[in-house]
Scaffold this active site. Structure first.
Site, PDB file in Angstrom:
ATOM      1  N   LYS A   9      72.809  22.920  42.717  1.00 33.39           N
ATOM      2  CA  LYS A   9      73.051  24.193  43.399  1.00 33.39           C
ATOM      3  C   LYS A   9      74.538  24.381  43.715  1.00 33.39           C
ATOM      4  O   LYS A   9      75.331  23.429  43.612  1.00 33.39           O
ATOM      5  CB  LYS A   9      72.205  24.234  44.681  1.00 33.39           C
ATOM      6  CG  LYS A   9      70.684  24.149  44.434  1.00 33.39           C
ATOM      7  CD  LYS A   9      69.935  24.067  45.764  1.00 33.39           C
ATOM      8  CE  LYS A   9      68.431  23.935  45.569  1.00 33.39           C
ATOM      9  NZ  LYS A   9      67.704  23.792  46.852  1.00 33.39           N
ATOM     10  N   TYR A  49      62.555  31.510  42.540  1.00 29.78           N
ATOM     11  CA  TYR A  49      62.041  31.218  43.876  1.00 29.78           C
ATOM     12  C   TYR A  49      60.920  32.184  44.290  1.00 29.78           C
ATOM     13  O   TYR A  49      60.670  32.350  45.485  1.00 29.78           O
ATOM     14  CB  TYR A  49      63.173  31.223  44.897  1.00 29.78           C
ATOM     15  CG  TYR A  49      63.997  29.935  44.888  1.00 29.78           C
ATOM     16  CD1 TYR A  49      63.385  28.684  45.046  1.00 29.78           C
ATOM     17  CD2 TYR A  49      65.372  29.963  44.722  1.00 29.78           C
ATOM     18  CE1 TYR A  49      64.125  27.502  45.023  1.00 29.78           C
ATOM     19  CE2 TYR A  49      66.126  28.781  44.713  1.00 29.78           C
ATOM     20  CZ  TYR A  49      65.486  27.562  44.867  1.00 29.78           C
ATOM     21  OH  TYR A  49      66.214  26.391  44.865  1.00 29.78           O
ATOM     22  N   ASN A 112      70.785  21.675  50.172  1.00 25.18           N
ATOM     23  CA  ASN A 112      70.349  20.307  49.883  1.00 25.18           C
ATOM     24  C   ASN A 112      70.642  19.901  48.450  1.00 25.18           C
ATOM     25  O   ASN A 112      69.982  19.040  47.887  1.00 25.18           O
ATOM     26  CB  ASN A 112      68.860  20.158  50.228  1.00 25.18           C
ATOM     27  CG  ASN A 112      68.005  21.125  49.441  1.00 25.18           C
ATOM     28  OD1 ASN A 112      68.508  21.857  48.580  1.00 25.18           O
ATOM     29  ND2 ASN A 112      66.712  21.136  49.694  1.00 25.18           N
ATOM     30  N   HIS A 115      67.685  21.149  42.954  1.00 25.41           N
ATOM     31  CA  HIS A 115      66.284  21.532  42.749  1.00 25.41           C
ATOM     32  C   HIS A 115      65.709  20.660  41.638  1.00 25.41           C
ATOM     33  O   HIS A 115      66.390  20.385  40.651  1.00 25.41           O
ATOM     34  CB  HIS A 115      66.195  23.005  42.311  1.00 25.41           C
ATOM     35  CG  HIS A 115      64.859  23.364  41.735  1.00 25.41           C
ATOM     36  ND1 HIS A 115      63.788  23.740  42.516  1.00 25.41           N
ATOM     37  CD2 HIS A 115      64.405  23.365  40.449  1.00 25.41           C
ATOM     38  CE1 HIS A 115      62.735  23.971  41.731  1.00 25.41           C
ATOM     39  NE2 HIS A 115      63.090  23.746  40.476  1.00 25.41           N
ATOM     40  N   GLU A 126      59.691  26.724  34.324  1.00 23.19           N
ATOM     41  CA  GLU A 126      61.094  26.785  34.757  1.00 23.19           C
ATOM     42  C   GLU A 126      62.055  26.494  33.600  1.00 23.19           C
ATOM     43  O   GLU A 126      63.100  27.142  33.491  1.00 23.19           O
ATOM     44  CB  GLU A 126      61.320  25.797  35.913  1.00 23.19           C
ATOM     45  CG  GLU A 126      60.607  26.236  37.185  1.00 23.19           C
ATOM     46  CD  GLU A 126      60.736  25.223  38.337  1.00 23.19           C
ATOM     47  OE1 GLU A 126      61.360  24.159  38.142  1.00 23.19           O
ATOM     48  OE2 GLU A 126      60.207  25.517  39.423  1.00 23.19           O
TER      49      GLU A 126
END
Ligand code: IDP
Ligand code: MG
Length: 150
Positions: A9, A49, A112, A115, A126
């Site tokens: 991310k 998401y 965080n 993913h 995905e």
């Protein structure tokens, strides 16, 4: 061989942790099948998401994901989905176990770093969302017999 989608991310790219994190997956024995740096659009973030739509953190999460570059990876190997989730650790960086990626590098819940697909079905969806078939490369690493074992 199983495949999983990994996203490093924007916090990971900004914090220059890409190399350290990709290194962990390589050390474990997972194989790179695809890799690209993406400026994620709102549309792609919404699709990725979709399952979280309506949750209190949804809007903030989308804003975060489109705020900078994301490195998208496809990793392949034995039980790649579960193996990657184990290496990544719990969602909340403050609670993630030491030795995991989030446990070692993250303190936030939202920011965080990473993913990882949470099931083989979601991984297939995905991977198809983030990569065109021609962007994925198949090869047999020369040390495969040592990594895969009997
Ligand atoms: P996961 O990434 O460990 O699978 P999910 O529950 O699928 O966690 O949530 C997706 C992402 O949404 C998380 O990685 C994190 O960035 C963010 N997120 C999840 N729960 C919260 C929260 O309670 N507050 C803020 N952000 C959250
Ligand atoms: Mg998830």
């Amino acid at each position: 061989m199983e495949r999983t989608l990994i996203l490093l991310k924007p916090d990971c790219v900004h914090r220059r942790l890409v190399g350290s994190i990709v290194h962990r997956f390589e050390q474990k024995g997972l194989r790179l099948a695809g890799m690209k740096l993406v400026q994620v659009s709102r549309g792609l973030a919404e699709q990725h998401y979709a399952v979280h739509k309506g949750k209190p953190f949804y809007e903030s999460l989308l804003k975060f994901i489109v705020s900078g570059p994301t490195l998208a990876l496809v990793l392949e190997g034995r039980e790649a989905v579960a193996v990657a989730r184990h290496l990544i650790g719990a969602t909340d960086g403050a609670k993630a176990a030491p030795g995991t990626i989030r446990g070692d590098f993250a303190l936030s819940v939202q920011n965080n770093l990473i993913h990882g697909s949470d099931s083989t079905d979601n991984a297939a969806t995905e991977v198809a969302l983030w990569f065109k078939p021609e962007e994925l490369v198949t090869f047999q690493p020369v040390d495969s017999p040592w990594i895969v074992g009997g």
